[in-house]
Design an enzyme around this catalytic site. Structure first.
Site, PDB file in Angstrom:
ATOM      1  N   ARG A  95     -37.442-124.629 -22.020  1.00 58.54           N
ATOM      2  CA  ARG A  95     -36.131-124.125 -21.602  1.00 58.54           C
ATOM      3  C   ARG A  95     -35.193-124.023 -22.802  1.00 58.54           C
ATOM      4  O   ARG A  95     -34.751-125.023 -23.364  1.00 58.54           O
ATOM      5  CB  ARG A  95     -35.533-125.066 -20.547  1.00 58.54           C
ATOM      6  CG  ARG A  95     -34.213-124.587 -19.985  1.00 58.54           C
ATOM      7  CD  ARG A  95     -34.312-123.290 -19.232  1.00 58.54           C
ATOM      8  NE  ARG A  95     -35.187-123.389 -18.068  1.00 58.54           N
ATOM      9  CZ  ARG A  95     -35.699-122.321 -17.431  1.00 58.54           C
ATOM     10  NH1 ARG A  95     -35.422-121.092 -17.826  1.00 58.54           N
ATOM     11  NH2 ARG A  95     -36.501-122.500 -16.395  1.00 58.54           N
ATOM     12  N   ARG A 148     -45.493-116.554 -23.361  1.00 60.42           N
ATOM     13  CA  ARG A 148     -44.658-117.715 -23.710  1.00 60.42           C
ATOM     14  C   ARG A 148     -45.334-119.049 -23.419  1.00 60.42           C
ATOM     15  O   ARG A 148     -44.787-120.100 -23.768  1.00 60.42           O
ATOM     16  CB  ARG A 148     -43.302-117.627 -23.006  1.00 60.42           C
ATOM     17  CG  ARG A 148     -43.362-117.654 -21.493  1.00 60.42           C
ATOM     18  CD  ARG A 148     -41.966-117.572 -20.889  1.00 60.42           C
ATOM     19  NE  ARG A 148     -42.017-117.529 -19.431  1.00 60.42           N
ATOM     20  CZ  ARG A 148     -40.987-117.799 -18.650  1.00 60.42           C
ATOM     21  NH1 ARG A 148     -39.832-118.141 -19.175  1.00 60.42           N
ATOM     22  NH2 ARG A 148     -41.100-117.732 -17.342  1.00 60.42           N
ATOM     23  N   HIS A 205     -36.045-113.339 -25.242  1.00 60.71           N
ATOM     24  CA  HIS A 205     -35.173-113.895 -24.200  1.00 60.71           C
ATOM     25  C   HIS A 205     -34.294-114.986 -24.816  1.00 60.71           C
ATOM     26  O   HIS A 205     -34.433-116.172 -24.502  1.00 60.71           O
ATOM     27  CB  HIS A 205     -36.112-114.465 -23.123  1.00 60.71           C
ATOM     28  CG  HIS A 205     -35.490-114.975 -21.862  1.00 60.71           C
ATOM     29  ND1 HIS A 205     -34.403-115.818 -21.818  1.00 60.71           N
ATOM     30  CD2 HIS A 205     -35.830-114.771 -20.573  1.00 60.71           C
ATOM     31  CE1 HIS A 205     -34.122-116.112 -20.563  1.00 60.71           C
ATOM     32  NE2 HIS A 205     -34.985-115.479 -19.785  1.00 60.71           N
ATOM     33  N   ASP A 224     -26.806-112.494 -13.502  1.00 58.51           N
ATOM     34  CA  ASP A 224     -28.192-112.108 -13.785  1.00 58.51           C
ATOM     35  C   ASP A 224     -28.247-110.584 -13.674  1.00 58.51           C
ATOM     36  O   ASP A 224     -28.321-110.046 -12.566  1.00 58.51           O
ATOM     37  CB  ASP A 224     -29.141-112.795 -12.787  1.00 58.51           C
ATOM     38  CG  ASP A 224     -30.606-112.670 -13.199  1.00 58.51           C
ATOM     39  OD1 ASP A 224     -30.888-111.985 -14.205  1.00 58.51           O
ATOM     40  OD2 ASP A 224     -31.464-113.247 -12.497  1.00 58.51           O
ATOM     41  N   GLU A 276     -30.505-111.023 -23.661  1.00 58.94           N
ATOM     42  CA  GLU A 276     -31.926-110.783 -23.944  1.00 58.94           C
ATOM     43  C   GLU A 276     -32.149-109.324 -24.307  1.00 58.94           C
ATOM     44  O   GLU A 276     -31.705-108.427 -23.585  1.00 58.94           O
ATOM     45  CB  GLU A 276     -32.746-111.136 -22.689  1.00 58.94           C
ATOM     46  CG  GLU A 276     -32.416-112.528 -22.161  1.00 58.94           C
ATOM     47  CD  GLU A 276     -32.892-112.726 -20.718  1.00 58.94           C
ATOM     48  OE1 GLU A 276     -33.902-112.133 -20.331  1.00 58.94           O
ATOM     49  OE2 GLU A 276     -32.233-113.481 -19.985  1.00 58.94           O
TER      50      GLU A 276
HETATM   51  C1  BG6 Z   1     -33.894-114.010 -16.861  1.00 59.01           C
HETATM   52  C2  BG6 Z   1     -34.030-113.407 -15.495  1.00 59.01           C
HETATM   53  O1  BG6 Z   1     -34.370-113.094 -17.802  1.00 59.01           O
HETATM   54  O2  BG6 Z   1     -34.683-115.202 -16.952  1.00 59.01           O
HETATM   55  C3  BG6 Z   1     -33.625-114.437 -14.439  1.00 59.01           C
HETATM   56  O3  BG6 Z   1     -33.215-112.232 -15.407  1.00 59.01           O
HETATM   57  C4  BG6 Z   1     -34.448-115.701 -14.598  1.00 59.01           C
HETATM   58  O4  BG6 Z   1     -33.801-113.877 -13.142  1.00 59.01           O
HETATM   59  C5  BG6 Z   1     -34.290-116.196 -16.040  1.00 59.01           C
HETATM   60  O5  BG6 Z   1     -34.000-116.677 -13.677  1.00 59.01           O
HETATM   61  C6  BG6 Z   1     -35.099-117.465 -16.349  1.00 59.01           C
HETATM   62  O6  BG6 Z   1     -36.427-117.273 -16.052  1.00 59.01           O
HETATM   63  P1  BG6 Z   1     -37.472-118.466 -16.179  1.00 59.01           P
HETATM   64  O7  BG6 Z   1     -38.751-117.900 -15.677  1.00 59.01           O
HETATM   65  O8  BG6 Z   1     -37.535-118.823 -17.640  1.00 59.01           O
HETATM   66  O9  BG6 Z   1     -36.928-119.591 -15.359  1.00 59.01           O
END
Ligand code: BG6
Length: 300
Positions: free
Chosen positions: A73, A99, A169, A213, A272
Protein backbone atom coordinates in the site's frame (compact mmCIF):
# COMPACT_ATOMS: atom_id res chain seq x y z
CA UNK A 1 18.10 -17.18 -9.44
CA UNK A 2 18.55 -13.79 -7.80
CA UNK A 3 19.65 -13.67 -4.17
CA UNK A 4 20.71 -10.69 -2.10
CA UNK A 5 24.30 -11.95 -2.28
CA UNK A 6 24.48 -12.22 -6.04
CA UNK A 7 22.44 -9.05 -6.61
CA UNK A 8 24.98 -7.14 -4.52
CA UNK A 9 27.88 -8.85 -6.29
CA UNK A 10 26.54 -7.96 -9.73
CA UNK A 11 24.49 -4.80 -9.38
CA UNK A 12 25.48 -2.86 -6.22
CA UNK A 13 27.21 0.49 -6.85
CA UNK A 14 28.93 2.35 -4.00
CA UNK A 15 27.10 5.56 -3.03
CA UNK A 16 24.19 4.58 -5.27
CA UNK A 17 22.53 1.22 -4.74
CA UNK A 18 22.63 -1.92 -2.63
CA UNK A 19 20.22 -4.79 -2.02
CA UNK A 20 18.67 -5.92 1.27
CA UNK A 21 16.07 -8.30 2.53
CA UNK A 22 12.97 -6.85 4.16
CA UNK A 23 10.20 -9.10 5.55
CA UNK A 24 11.32 -11.89 3.23
CA UNK A 25 11.27 -9.71 0.10
CA UNK A 26 14.27 -8.29 -1.78
CA UNK A 27 14.60 -4.53 -1.87
CA UNK A 28 16.94 -2.20 -3.78
CA UNK A 29 18.01 0.67 -1.52
CA UNK A 30 19.15 3.79 -3.32
CA UNK A 31 21.08 6.55 -1.57
CA UNK A 32 22.87 8.99 -3.86
CA UNK A 33 23.80 12.70 -3.88
CA UNK A 34 20.24 13.71 -4.75
CA UNK A 35 17.80 11.40 -3.02
CA UNK A 36 16.99 8.20 -1.19
CA UNK A 37 14.59 5.60 -2.54
CA UNK A 38 13.65 1.95 -2.20
CA UNK A 39 12.28 -0.50 -4.74
CA UNK A 40 10.88 -3.92 -3.87
CA UNK A 41 11.72 -6.58 -6.46
CA UNK A 42 8.25 -8.02 -5.99
CA UNK A 43 6.25 -5.86 -8.37
CA UNK A 44 9.32 -3.69 -9.17
CA UNK A 45 7.42 -1.60 -6.67
CA UNK A 46 9.04 1.74 -5.93
CA UNK A 47 8.10 2.26 -2.29
CA UNK A 48 9.81 5.55 -1.39
CA UNK A 49 11.48 8.54 -3.01
CA UNK A 50 12.70 11.42 -0.90
CA UNK A 51 14.86 14.10 -2.49
CA UNK A 52 17.58 15.19 -0.02
CA UNK A 53 16.42 17.91 2.36
CA UNK A 54 12.74 17.44 1.44
CA UNK A 55 9.65 15.78 2.81
CA UNK A 56 8.98 12.43 1.09
CA UNK A 57 7.38 12.91 -2.33
CA UNK A 58 6.13 9.35 -2.71
CA UNK A 59 3.94 8.17 0.16
CA UNK A 60 4.27 4.74 1.71
CA UNK A 61 1.54 3.82 4.17
CA UNK A 62 2.82 3.49 7.75
CA UNK A 63 0.68 0.32 7.85
CA UNK A 64 1.99 -1.09 4.55
CA UNK A 65 2.69 -4.82 4.68
CA UNK A 66 5.43 -6.52 2.73
CA UNK A 67 4.28 -10.06 2.01
CA UNK A 68 4.81 -12.47 -0.86
CA UNK A 69 2.06 -12.17 -3.48
CA UNK A 70 0.41 -9.12 -1.87
CA UNK A 71 0.41 -5.59 -3.22
CA UNK A 72 2.16 -2.96 -1.07
CA UNK A 73 0.00 0.00 0.00
CA UNK A 74 1.66 3.16 -1.25
CA UNK A 75 4.66 3.86 -3.44
CA UNK A 76 4.17 3.42 -7.18
CA UNK A 77 2.45 0.10 -7.94
CA UNK A 78 2.83 -1.01 -11.55
CA UNK A 79 -0.61 -1.94 -12.86
CA UNK A 80 -0.38 -4.19 -15.93
CA UNK A 81 -1.61 -5.76 -18.27
CA UNK A 82 -5.02 -4.40 -17.30
CA UNK A 83 -6.17 -1.53 -15.14
CA UNK A 84 -8.92 -2.00 -12.54
CA UNK A 85 -10.96 -5.20 -12.66
CA UNK A 86 -10.28 -7.62 -15.55
CA UNK A 87 -12.79 -7.07 -18.38
CA UNK A 88 -14.24 -10.61 -18.27
CA UNK A 89 -12.58 -12.68 -15.49
CA UNK A 90 -13.70 -11.46 -12.09
CA UNK A 91 -11.31 -13.87 -10.32
CA UNK A 92 -8.23 -12.29 -11.93
CA UNK A 93 -6.46 -9.72 -9.72
CA UNK A 94 -7.51 -6.08 -9.87
CA UNK A 95 -4.95 -3.87 -11.66
CA UNK A 96 -3.27 -6.96 -13.17
CA UNK A 97 -0.60 -9.22 -11.76
CA UNK A 98 2.57 -7.21 -12.43
CA UNK A 99 2.51 -5.59 -8.98
CA UNK A 100 2.49 -8.88 -7.08
CA UNK A 101 4.95 -11.08 -9.00
CA UNK A 102 8.73 -11.17 -9.00
CA UNK A 103 10.78 -9.02 -11.33
CA UNK A 104 14.48 -9.43 -11.98
CA UNK A 105 17.12 -6.73 -11.97
CA UNK A 106 18.64 -6.43 -15.44
CA UNK A 107 20.86 -3.39 -14.94
CA UNK A 108 22.04 -0.60 -12.64
CA UNK A 109 24.13 2.43 -13.54
CA UNK A 110 25.46 5.61 -11.94
CA UNK A 111 24.44 8.42 -14.28
CA UNK A 112 26.68 11.42 -15.04
CA UNK A 113 24.39 13.83 -13.20
CA UNK A 114 24.62 11.76 -10.00
CA UNK A 115 21.30 9.96 -10.44
CA UNK A 116 20.96 6.17 -10.17
CA UNK A 117 19.39 4.16 -12.99
CA UNK A 118 17.91 0.71 -12.48
CA UNK A 119 16.08 -1.62 -14.85
CA UNK A 120 13.79 -4.52 -13.98
CA UNK A 121 12.11 -7.17 -16.11
CA UNK A 122 8.96 -9.06 -15.13
CA UNK A 123 9.58 -12.77 -14.76
CA UNK A 124 6.64 -14.69 -16.34
CA UNK A 125 5.35 -17.73 -14.44
CA UNK A 126 2.79 -20.43 -15.18
CA UNK A 127 0.22 -18.36 -13.28
CA UNK A 128 0.93 -15.18 -15.27
CA UNK A 129 0.86 -17.11 -18.57
CA UNK A 130 -2.52 -18.59 -17.62
CA UNK A 131 -3.91 -15.07 -17.16
CA UNK A 132 -2.02 -13.50 -20.05
CA UNK A 133 -1.20 -16.01 -22.80
CA UNK A 134 0.72 -13.56 -25.01
CA UNK A 135 4.37 -13.21 -25.95
CA UNK A 136 5.67 -9.95 -24.63
CA UNK A 137 8.35 -8.45 -22.45
CA UNK A 138 7.77 -5.89 -19.71
CA UNK A 139 10.66 -3.69 -18.53
CA UNK A 140 10.57 -0.92 -15.93
CA UNK A 141 13.40 1.63 -15.96
CA UNK A 142 13.74 3.98 -13.02
CA UNK A 143 16.08 6.96 -12.56
CA UNK A 144 16.39 8.26 -9.01
CA UNK A 145 17.77 11.79 -8.89
CA UNK A 146 16.50 15.33 -8.41
CA UNK A 147 13.51 14.01 -10.36
CA UNK A 148 12.04 10.52 -10.33
CA UNK A 149 11.70 9.16 -13.86
CA UNK A 150 9.94 5.89 -14.63
CA UNK A 151 9.48 4.19 -17.99
CA UNK A 152 7.28 1.12 -18.31
CA UNK A 153 7.95 -0.51 -21.66
CA UNK A 154 5.83 -3.31 -23.16
CA UNK A 155 7.37 -5.05 -26.15
CA UNK A 156 5.12 -7.31 -28.20
CA UNK A 157 7.42 -10.23 -29.08
CA UNK A 158 4.60 -12.27 -30.66
CA UNK A 159 3.02 -12.32 -34.12
CA UNK A 160 -0.44 -10.90 -33.28
CA UNK A 161 -1.42 -7.53 -31.81
CA UNK A 162 -1.89 -7.28 -28.03
CA UNK A 163 -4.05 -4.82 -26.10
CA UNK A 164 -3.02 -3.64 -22.67
CA UNK A 165 -4.14 -1.28 -19.93
CA UNK A 166 -1.50 -0.06 -17.50
CA UNK A 167 -0.70 2.51 -14.85
CA UNK A 168 2.02 3.98 -12.70
CA UNK A 169 -0.29 4.23 -9.71
CA UNK A 170 1.66 6.83 -7.72
CA UNK A 171 0.74 7.68 -4.15
CA UNK A 172 1.98 11.22 -3.42
CA UNK A 173 2.72 12.53 0.06
CA UNK A 174 0.89 15.71 1.04
CA UNK A 175 0.89 17.78 4.25
CA UNK A 176 -2.90 17.83 4.60
CA UNK A 177 -5.25 16.67 1.85
CA UNK A 178 -7.79 19.38 2.81
CA UNK A 179 -5.35 22.09 1.72
CA UNK A 180 -4.20 20.55 -1.53
CA UNK A 181 -5.27 21.52 -5.07
CA UNK A 182 -4.53 19.47 -8.16
CA UNK A 183 -4.08 21.50 -11.32
CA UNK A 184 -3.91 20.37 -14.94
CA UNK A 185 -7.21 18.52 -15.28
CA UNK A 186 -9.51 21.53 -15.75
CA UNK A 187 -11.96 20.97 -18.62
CA UNK A 188 -11.25 17.22 -18.81
CA UNK A 189 -14.21 14.82 -19.01
CA UNK A 190 -14.22 12.15 -16.33
CA UNK A 191 -15.97 9.04 -15.07
CA UNK A 192 -16.98 9.48 -11.45
CA UNK A 193 -16.61 6.01 -9.94
CA UNK A 194 -18.09 7.00 -6.57
CA UNK A 195 -21.19 8.33 -8.30
CA UNK A 196 -22.41 5.39 -10.38
CA UNK A 197 -19.74 6.04 -13.05
CA UNK A 198 -21.53 9.24 -14.08
CA UNK A 199 -19.85 11.21 -16.88
CA UNK A 200 -18.80 14.65 -15.71
CA UNK A 201 -16.44 17.46 -16.63
CA UNK A 202 -13.83 18.97 -14.35
CA UNK A 203 -14.23 22.67 -13.61
CA UNK A 204 -11.02 24.24 -12.26
CA UNK A 205 -8.56 22.48 -9.96
CA UNK A 206 -9.45 19.26 -8.12
CA UNK A 207 -9.84 19.55 -4.36
CA UNK A 208 -10.60 16.60 -2.13
CA UNK A 209 -12.94 16.61 0.89
CA UNK A 210 -14.59 13.21 0.43
CA UNK A 211 -13.93 9.90 -1.34
CA UNK A 212 -12.68 10.58 -4.86
CA UNK A 213 -12.21 7.92 -7.54
CA UNK A 214 -12.19 9.36 -11.06
CA UNK A 215 -10.87 8.44 -14.47
CA UNK A 216 -10.08 11.60 -16.43
CA UNK A 217 -9.79 11.43 -20.22
CA UNK A 218 -7.70 13.41 -22.72
CA UNK A 219 -5.14 14.31 -20.11
CA UNK A 220 -1.78 14.94 -21.73
CA UNK A 221 -0.89 18.08 -19.77
CA UNK A 222 1.30 18.13 -16.67
CA UNK A 223 -0.56 17.79 -13.37
CA UNK A 224 0.54 19.86 -10.39
CA UNK A 225 -0.19 18.94 -6.79
CA UNK A 226 -0.09 22.27 -4.99
CA UNK A 227 0.72 21.94 -1.30
CA UNK A 228 0.91 25.36 0.39
CA UNK A 229 1.74 24.04 3.89
CA UNK A 230 4.83 22.27 2.57
CA UNK A 231 5.46 25.20 0.21
CA UNK A 232 5.85 22.97 -2.79
CA UNK A 233 4.27 21.71 -5.98
CA UNK A 234 4.75 18.19 -7.27
CA UNK A 235 4.83 18.24 -11.07
CA UNK A 236 3.75 15.12 -12.91
CA UNK A 237 4.77 14.98 -16.57
CA UNK A 238 3.93 11.96 -18.70
CA UNK A 239 3.99 10.39 -22.15
CA UNK A 240 2.13 7.38 -23.53
CA UNK A 241 -0.93 7.95 -21.35
CA UNK A 242 -4.17 9.68 -22.29
CA UNK A 243 -5.97 9.14 -19.00
CA UNK A 244 -5.34 10.06 -15.36
CA UNK A 245 -6.90 8.56 -12.26
CA UNK A 246 -7.29 10.63 -9.10
CA UNK A 247 -8.04 8.58 -6.02
CA UNK A 248 -8.39 9.13 -2.28
CA UNK A 249 -10.46 6.57 -0.32
CA UNK A 250 -11.36 9.04 2.48
CA UNK A 251 -12.28 7.85 5.99
CA UNK A 252 -14.80 5.02 5.69
CA UNK A 253 -13.16 3.13 2.85
CA UNK A 254 -9.69 3.66 4.37
CA UNK A 255 -10.90 2.09 7.63
CA UNK A 256 -12.09 -0.98 5.72
CA UNK A 257 -8.81 -1.32 3.84
CA UNK A 258 -6.74 -2.03 6.94
CA UNK A 259 -3.36 -1.04 5.47
CA UNK A 260 -3.72 2.71 4.99
CA UNK A 261 -2.84 3.71 8.56
CA UNK A 262 -5.02 5.59 11.03
CA UNK A 263 -5.23 8.90 9.18
CA UNK A 264 -3.29 7.83 6.10
CA UNK A 265 -5.94 9.17 3.73
CA UNK A 266 -5.14 12.63 5.08
CA UNK A 267 -1.54 12.53 3.93
CA UNK A 268 -1.76 11.00 0.45
CA UNK A 269 -3.34 11.40 -2.92
CA UNK A 270 -3.03 9.13 -5.93
CA UNK A 271 -2.56 10.86 -9.27
CA UNK A 272 -2.08 7.92 -11.58
CA UNK A 273 -0.73 8.12 -15.12
CA UNK A 274 -2.80 5.47 -16.83
CA UNK A 275 -4.11 3.76 -19.89
CA UNK A 276 -7.43 3.07 -18.17
CA UNK A 277 -11.00 2.14 -19.19
CA UNK A 278 -11.34 2.83 -22.96
CA UNK A 279 -7.85 4.28 -23.08
CA UNK A 280 -6.19 0.93 -23.75
CA UNK A 281 -3.16 0.50 -26.03
CA UNK A 282 -2.96 -1.94 -28.93
CA UNK A 283 0.62 -2.90 -29.72
CA UNK A 284 1.43 -4.42 -33.12
CA UNK A 285 3.85 -7.39 -33.36
CA UNK A 286 7.46 -6.38 -32.64
CA UNK A 287 6.35 -2.88 -31.57
CA UNK A 288 6.54 -1.40 -28.10
CA UNK A 289 4.55 0.95 -25.94
CA UNK A 290 6.11 3.14 -23.27
CA UNK A 291 4.35 4.74 -20.35
CA UNK A 292 6.78 7.37 -19.09
CA UNK A 293 6.51 9.74 -16.13
CA UNK A 294 8.69 12.36 -14.48
CA UNK A 295 7.89 13.53 -10.96
CA UNK A 296 9.58 16.76 -9.85
CA UNK A 297 9.28 19.09 -6.89
CA UNK A 298 9.04 22.87 -7.32
CA UNK A 299 9.12 25.54 -4.63
CA UNK A 300 5.80 27.33 -4.21
C1 BG6 B 1 -7.46 3.14 -8.02
C2 BG6 B 1 -8.86 2.75 -8.40
O1 BG6 B 1 -6.68 3.22 -9.18
O2 BG6 B 1 -6.89 2.15 -7.16
C3 BG6 B 1 -9.70 2.54 -7.14
O3 BG6 B 1 -9.42 3.77 -9.24
C4 BG6 B 1 -9.04 1.52 -6.24
O4 BG6 B 1 -11.01 2.13 -7.51
C5 BG6 B 1 -7.60 1.98 -5.96
O5 BG6 B 1 -9.77 1.41 -5.03
C6 BG6 B 1 -6.80 1.01 -5.07
O6 BG6 B 1 -6.80 -0.25 -5.61
P1 BG6 B 1 -6.14 -1.47 -4.84
O7 BG6 B 1 -6.43 -2.66 -5.68
O8 BG6 B 1 -4.67 -1.17 -4.76
O9 BG6 B 1 -6.77 -1.50 -3.48
Amino acid sequence: MQTIKNLNARYAIANHVSFKESDGLMVAEIDNAHATASICLQGAHLMTWTPKGQQPVIWLSPAAKLAPGKSIRGGVPVCWPWFGPHATQSNFPGHGFARTVMWEVIGTRALKDGATWLAFRLVPTEATRAQWPHSCELVLQVAIGTTLDMDLGTLNTGSTPITIGDALHAYFAVSDIAQVAIHGLGGAPYIDKVNGSAQKQQAGPVSIDQEVDRIYYNTGRDCLIEDPAWKRRIRIAKLGSRSTVVWNPWVEKANKMGDLGEDGYHHMVCVESTNAADDVMTIAPQQEHHLWVRYAVEAF
